[in-house]
Structure formats: C-alpha cells, structure tokens
Design a protein around this motif. Structure first.
Motif, PDB file in Angstrom:
ATOM      1  N   PRO A 140      -0.428  16.500  -8.473  1.00 41.45           N
ATOM      2  CA  PRO A 140      -0.587  16.002  -7.101  1.00 41.45           C
ATOM      3  C   PRO A 140      -0.264  17.041  -6.036  1.00 41.45           C
ATOM      4  N   VAL A 141      -1.179  17.148  -5.059  1.00 41.84           N
ATOM      5  CA  VAL A 141      -1.073  18.116  -3.966  1.00 41.84           C
ATOM      6  C   VAL A 141      -1.490  17.424  -2.673  1.00 41.84           C
ATOM      7  N   VAL A 142      -0.779  17.702  -1.562  1.00 43.96           N
ATOM      8  CA  VAL A 142      -1.161  17.142  -0.264  1.00 43.96           C
ATOM      9  C   VAL A 142      -2.431  17.844   0.222  1.00 43.96           C
ATOM     10  N   PRO A 143      -3.520  17.118   0.462  1.00 38.95           N
ATOM     11  CA  PRO A 143      -4.743  17.766   0.947  1.00 38.95           C
ATOM     12  C   PRO A 143      -4.532  18.439   2.306  1.00 38.95           C
ATOM     13  N   GLY A 144      -5.244  19.516   2.531  1.00 34.92           N
ATOM     14  CA  GLY A 144      -5.134  20.208   3.803  1.00 34.92           C
ATOM     15  C   GLY A 144      -5.525  19.339   4.977  1.00 34.92           C
ATOM     16  N   VAL A 145      -6.544  18.497   4.793  1.00 31.36           N
ATOM     17  CA  VAL A 145      -6.977  17.642   5.903  1.00 31.36           C
ATOM     18  C   VAL A 145      -5.879  16.640   6.268  1.00 31.36           C
ATOM     19  N   ALA A 146      -5.077  16.220   5.292  1.00 25.06           N
ATOM     20  CA  ALA A 146      -3.973  15.311   5.593  1.00 25.06           C
ATOM     21  C   ALA A 146      -2.909  16.017   6.432  1.00 25.06           C
ATOM     22  N   GLN A 147      -2.627  17.275   6.110  1.00 28.29           N
ATOM     23  CA  GLN A 147      -1.639  18.029   6.879  1.00 28.29           C
ATOM     24  C   GLN A 147      -2.087  18.193   8.332  1.00 28.29           C
ATOM     25  N   ILE A 148      -3.359  18.472   8.526  1.00 27.50           N
ATOM     26  CA  ILE A 148      -3.895  18.605   9.888  1.00 27.50           C
ATOM     27  C   ILE A 148      -3.780  17.264  10.620  1.00 27.50           C
ATOM     28  N   GLY A 149      -4.074  16.172   9.899  1.00 30.59           N
ATOM     29  CA  GLY A 149      -3.967  14.847  10.501  1.00 30.59           C
ATOM     30  C   GLY A 149      -2.547  14.512  10.922  1.00 30.59           C
ATOM     31  N   TRP A 150      -1.552  14.883  10.091  1.00 27.74           N
ATOM     32  CA  TRP A 150      -0.154  14.632  10.456  1.00 27.74           C
ATOM     33  C   TRP A 150       0.217  15.406  11.723  1.00 27.74           C
ATOM     34  N   ALA A 151      -0.198  16.663  11.798  1.00 24.07           N
ATOM     35  CA  ALA A 151       0.107  17.477  12.976  1.00 24.07           C
ATOM     36  C   ALA A 151      -0.517  16.863  14.234  1.00 24.07           C
ATOM     37  N   MET A 152      -1.785  16.444  14.119  1.00 24.51           N
ATOM     38  CA  MET A 152      -2.464  15.808  15.251  1.00 24.51           C
ATOM     39  C   MET A 152      -1.742  14.529  15.673  1.00 24.51           C
ATOM     40  N   SER A 153      -1.394  13.690  14.700  1.00 19.44           N
ATOM     41  CA  SER A 153      -0.773  12.399  15.004  1.00 19.44           C
ATOM     42  C   SER A 153       0.559  12.575  15.729  1.00 19.44           C
ATOM     43  N   PRO A 178       0.818  -1.214   0.000  1.00 19.91           N
ATOM     44  CA  PRO A 178       0.000   0.000   0.000  1.00 19.91           C
ATOM     45  C   PRO A 178       0.852   1.265   0.000  1.00 19.91           C
ATOM     46  N   ARG A 179       0.415   2.253  -0.730  1.00 20.84           N
ATOM     47  CA  ARG A 179       1.151   3.522  -0.798  1.00 20.84           C
ATOM     48  C   ARG A 179       1.060   4.240   0.554  1.00 20.84           C
ATOM     49  N   PRO A 180       2.088   5.019   0.922  1.00 22.31           N
ATOM     50  CA  PRO A 180       2.123   5.632   2.259  1.00 22.31           C
ATOM     51  C   PRO A 180       1.044   6.678   2.452  1.00 22.31           C
ATOM     52  N   LEU A 181       0.607   6.793   3.705  1.00 25.00           N
ATOM     53  CA  LEU A 181      -0.388   7.802   4.081  1.00 25.00           C
ATOM     54  C   LEU A 181       0.243   9.012   4.757  1.00 25.00           C
ATOM     55  N   ALA A 182       1.538   8.933   5.072  1.00 26.21           N
ATOM     56  CA  ALA A 182       2.213  10.045   5.754  1.00 26.21           C
ATOM     57  C   ALA A 182       3.703   9.958   5.482  1.00 26.21           C
ATOM     58  N   TYR A 234       6.959  10.582  -2.843  1.00 27.01           N
ATOM     59  CA  TYR A 234       6.559  10.706  -4.249  1.00 27.01           C
ATOM     60  C   TYR A 234       5.236   9.993  -4.506  1.00 27.01           C
ATOM     61  N   ASP A 235       4.968   8.956  -3.726  1.00 26.70           N
ATOM     62  CA  ASP A 235       3.824   8.078  -3.990  1.00 26.70           C
ATOM     63  C   ASP A 235       2.769   8.165  -2.894  1.00 26.70           C
ATOM     64  N   LEU A 236       2.622   9.304  -2.264  1.00 28.99           N
ATOM     65  CA  LEU A 236       1.619   9.473  -1.210  1.00 28.99           C
ATOM     66  C   LEU A 236       0.245   9.047  -1.740  1.00 28.99           C
ATOM     67  N   ALA A 237      -0.465   8.254  -0.957  1.00 29.50           N
ATOM     68  CA  ALA A 237      -1.751   7.715  -1.414  1.00 29.50           C
ATOM     69  C   ALA A 237      -2.745   8.817  -1.760  1.00 29.50           C
ATOM     70  N   TYR A 238      -2.700   9.934  -1.045  1.00 29.97           N
ATOM     71  CA  TYR A 238      -3.671  11.000  -1.253  1.00 29.97           C
ATOM     72  C   TYR A 238      -3.511  11.697  -2.600  1.00 29.97           C
ATOM     73  N   PHE A 239      -2.384  11.521  -3.270  1.00 29.70           N
ATOM     74  CA  PHE A 239      -2.173  12.220  -4.533  1.00 29.70           C
ATOM     75  C   PHE A 239      -3.126  11.736  -5.628  1.00 29.70           C
TER      76      PHE A 239
END
Length: 563
Positions: free
Chosen positions: A485-498, A446-450, A472-477
């Motif tokens: 391909p762009v990192v979604p804002g919700v993913a960035q918030i999730g990384w900060a929370m995690s 599976p492609r990475p989520l973070a 390069y292969d982030l699943a969200y792209f």
C-alpha cells in the motif's frame, strides 16, 4: 500540607494557605478560587435555577462552577460529552448551562462565569454534603445514564484516594476531561483538597502533556489508555525519568506491552484504576497484578459470577456490575463483561472471548468487536502491533485479515469471525477513553480518505505546517497497491488543496501544477509533515510532504481565474 475537606473549601483560608497555587496558566490561589465560586453562587441564587448543566474545558473554572452550584443549592449536571445530540437531549432537563465553550444549545441559555459577577457574593460557609449532583455516562454501552451522587460520596472517594497514595504532593496534569467520573476526582477534587497544583487545560496530545509537565520539577499524570498507547518513542524519556512520579490510567484496560514500554523508559509502571461512573474508583493495579480494592471498598460475586462493589460512595442500586470476575486472596481478576453477548443466527457469541483471542495474535495489540445495525455479521476494530504493521506495509491488507481470520477459525465457528475489519495504530476513543456505540459504528464504517491533520502553531500568516499520521486503513490503499500500500500522488495533492482552502486561501481554484516531484513513498503508519505556503504575488500554492526530514513530494499548485 494540611488536608481540607471538600465541605470547607469555601470557608476563609488559613493565613498559610491563602496563596496555595491550585491552578496553572495563570496561577490561581485556593482563596481566589473560593472568591470566584462565592461570586458566581450569588448570581445563581438571584437567578434561582434548580438544575444547571456544566461543561468546562478549564479545570479551574469547572471547580469554581461546581463549588458555586453547591453553595447556591443548585444541582450540577455533568454531561458525558458536548455533542449536539447529547446537549439537545439534556437541554430540556436543565434551567441553564454554565460553560467556557460554544455549545450547540441556544446562546441565551449559556452562562459564562465572568458574566455572573453583577450580584453580591454569598458569604463563606461550610457546604452541605447531602446535596446531589448528576453525572451522565458517555453511552458507550447503551443510552447515556444519569447517576445522582451526593457530595458526601465524592468526599469519601477522594479521601480514599489520599489514604491510598498519601505521598502525592506534586502538580497534577491530565489528558482526561474534568467532566468525567475519573477526571473529576483525580484531576480536580483530590488536588484541591490536598492543596496541589492542578493544570487547567486537558492535554490530549502526548507532546503537549510533556511540554506542560517539564515546567515543574516533579509531577503526576492523570491519563487514559488511549494517550498512553500513543506515547511511542516521541517523548523525551530521559527528561521525564525521575520527575514523572506516578501515572494514573483509567477508562479501559492498558495493554501489557504499553505498561512494559513505559516501565523500561521511566522505571515506573502506570497505576491502573478500575471503576465506572456508577461505582466511582473501585480498585487499582500495576502491570499484570490482580486488582486491589481501594480503602473502604469491599467486593463480592453474584450467582452469575459478576462483580459486586460496596463502598461509601456507591449507591446500592449501582453496586452490581456486569463484569465477570474471580476473587483471589482479597483481590480479584476481571474476566470480561457478561453483558457483551450477541446473537447471530440464533448463536450466542461472547465478544470479550473473541477480543482476547485476537489480542493474543502477534499482529494485534488490542481489539474491539461489535455488531453493526443492519449488518448480518460482526465488525472488528484492530490496533496492530509493530509486527502487524510490518505485514500490512509489505504484504498488504488481505494478508493481515487472512491471518487473523485463520487464527479465529481455529477456536470459533465461522459465524463468530468478523466480516468487516478496520485497522488502527490505536483504537479510537472519546475524551474519556471510551468507545461509545455511535463512534464504534463510525470507525467500522467507510475507510478514511485523508489523515487527521494537526496544525503546528507559530507559522507566518501565509504559511501553515501540519503533522499527518497516515491511516493504516486509508481507502486508497486497496487499489494502490493491494500487496504494497502506497498513498497515491493525486491524494497528496488533494490533501494539500483541501487544507489550503480551509486554513490558508479559501478562494483557491486549481488551474494546474508545476515542478511536481515524488521522491519517497508515503505508506501506512508514516508520520508525515506537510508545509504549505501561499505566494499571493505569483498566485501559487507551494506544498511539500516530508517524513523524518526526507522529502516525499512537492510542487506548486497554480490558481486559476474567475470561474
């Protein structure tokens, strides 16, 4: 400085050698190393183990433990890694573990050097070169193998290294494990015999390796292709030029563009070492030269064209390799592993041929192909070039895979074209620069989520800072967006929370956002910085992503009440 054979390292040091520094952080003299080894040997003799597994992250402690086992007549076993399945399989074959780490084996079977000082030390002695130790392969091409070597064989190999590079008197720092058949002689045994300073930690990050190196006027690096591919433009090349005198690289082929890049910046090319755990060091080269055997090594080909190696440090049963080769005027060229042939629907497919073809495409710097258990077709792990990354960022993943499929289709039948593609800045590898089977399958999964978050030291108690390399292969792209391909804002918030939950405020419960801003896109290959700050009084988590100091996103996460 006088050369001391391995067998004499536990004899009393000569007056002018007693203070020779052989390890750093803090300095440890060769005499002090001998004393620690003899004290540990006394404890081992009292405990009477026959086989002891050694896993050390500190090169000096590794040396002390090895010499202690040798002096006590104990067979030292060096595992290829410290993964749970490796330790579990090996634990049943040894009497105990000597280590400086917390290993996944019963605690009462793990011995620390500092705890083995309650017995009288053994007397200094000339060591028996006929005693064996056991080296375990990483399992990159199958099940891990246990290879028995005598200390005399290691002595002969280290002597050959000194004969080839007799001018080396500078400190030795490295990114490779001291456990490995490359790291052990190059980072530990050779420097010890030559009385050279050796750096104790394994420096796995380029910046850390540079920082530690620049404490010395001159130095040598023992590196892997994986680290050298990551150097990029993040090092202080002018500070290193003229002071970094030699780079040794082993564990895989170094891409030509990486060697060229280093030569442009430093005025020297890395010295590549060809060999394996079975053969030890065999040959060396720089750039695109043919491989030159080390002193004492003779090479030939068998009937299938596979390289055969003869040297004083190679067991006869291990002399035959699976590497196709061509002999050229006393040197040789490698043609790829002959055992990397897979069958798909009864068709024989050469993985090295496919990898060479992919590496010839302008989008690719390196490729690794393989079959995945249960999958009907091949998977490809691809390190993209600057051109390939540009296409990925501006045209999307489908454009890259379509170009690579078309490139292979021109020379191979459709069965040989991979169905699964994964893209990287550098191919994944373990600490030895290898890609074991299970790690290949994980990378092709599976492609990475973070991104991997590297925490920066020196932060306040309520703050954390990280460096994140956007995969390069982030699943969200795939859905955001396929052609750009762009990192979604919700993913960035999730990384900060995690990361805040893991490292800063484990009880954080999301209750909302405020002053949320998105000012710049995060894209494949970006190296971002993330700053976190927990405001306990206001119960708010501040976060900010930046790239090269420019703001990307920021905001405050509000903490809720009891669930």
């Amino acid at each position: 400085m006088a050369w001391i054979p391995l067998t004499h390292l536990l004899l009393p040091a000569a007056p002018d050698e007693a203070g020779i520094p052989v390890a750093d952080e803090p300095l440890l003299s060769r005499g002090a190393l001998a004393q620690a080894s003899l004290a540990t040997a006394g404890a081992l003799r009292a405990k009477s183990p026959r086989r002891v597994a050694l896993w050390f992250e500190d090169a000096a402690q590794m040396a002390a433990a090895l010499l202690a086992c040798w002096r006590a007549g104990v067979v030292a076993v060096l595992p290829g890694d410290a993964q749970a399945h490796t330790c579990s399989a090996l634990d049943a074959t040894v009497d105990a573990w000597l280590t400086d780490a917390a290993l996944p084996v019963p605690a009462d079977r793990q011995w620390r050097l500092e705890d083995l000082q309650d017995h009288p030390p053994l007397a200094p002695a000339e060591l028996d070169p006929a005693l064996e130790l056991v080296l375990c392969t990483s399992g990159s091409s199958g099940q891990p193998k246990h290879i028995a070597k005598t200390w005399r064989q290691l002595m002969d190999e280290v002597r050959a290294l000194q004969d080839q590079w007799p001018d080396a008197h500078t400190p030795v720092l490295g990114s490779v494990s001291a456990q490995h058949m490359y790291g052990l002689p190059f980072r530990v045994l050779w420097p010890l015999c030559a009385g050279r300073l050796l750096d104790r930690p394994q420096r796995i990050y380029p910046e850390d390796l540079q920082r530690a190196s620049l404490r010395h006027p001159f130095f040598v690096w023992i590196a892997s292709p994986a680290l050298l591919r990551r150097l990029g433009d993040r090092l202080d090349w002018p500070a290193l030029r003229g002071r970094l005198l030699r780079i040794h690289s082993s564990g895989g082929e170094l891409p030509a563009d990486v060697s060229d890049h280093i030569e442009r910046h430093l005025g020297l090319r890395p010295t590549e070492i060809y060999g394996s755990s079975e053969t030890g060091a065999v040959a060396w080269r720089q750039g695109s030269e043919d491989w030159q055997p080390l002193p004492g090594v003779a090479v030939s080909l068998n009937a299938e064209g596979a390289l055969r190696v003869q040297s004083p440090w190679v067991n006869a049963a291990e002399a035959q390799t699976a590497d196709g080769a061509e002999l050229v005027s006393g040197r040789f060229r490698l043609l790829g592993r002959l055992d990397r042939i897979v069958k798909i629907e009864e068709k024989r497919i050469s993985l090295p041929m496919l990898e060479r073809a992919l590496s010839g495409h302008p989008y690719v710097t390196e490729a690794r192909l393989g079959a995945i258990a249960g999958a009907p077709r091949l998977a490809a792990l691809v390190a993209l070039s600057a051109t390939g990354l540009h296409i990925l960022r501006n045209q999307g993943r489908k454009a890259v895979t379509a170009a690579l499929r078309a490139h292979l289709a021109a020379g191979f039948e459709s069965l040989a074209i991979p169905r699964t593609w994964r893209f990287f800045a550098q191919l994944p590898s373990n600490a030895q620069g290898k890609l074991p089977r299970h790690e290949f399958e994980a990378a092709a999964g599976p492609r990475p989520l973070a991104p991997e978050a590297r925490e920066l030291p020196g932060q306040a108690e309520n703050e954390r800072r990280y460096t994140l390399e956007i995969p390069y292969d982030l699943a969200y792209f795939s859905g955001h967006f396929p052609s750009a391909p762009v990192v979604p804002g919700v993913a960035q918030i999730g990384w900060a929370m995690s990361l805040a939950l893991r490292d800063l405020h484990p009880g954080l419960r999301f209750a909302g956002m405020e002053v949320l801003k998105f000012q710049r896109l995060l894209r494949p290959g970006d190296v971002a910085s993330l700053a976190l700050k927990w405001d306990a009084a206001k119960r708010k988590l501040h976060f900010a992503f930046t790239v090269d100091g420019a703001p990307c996103s920021s905001g405050r996460i509000l903490e809720g009440g009891q669930p």
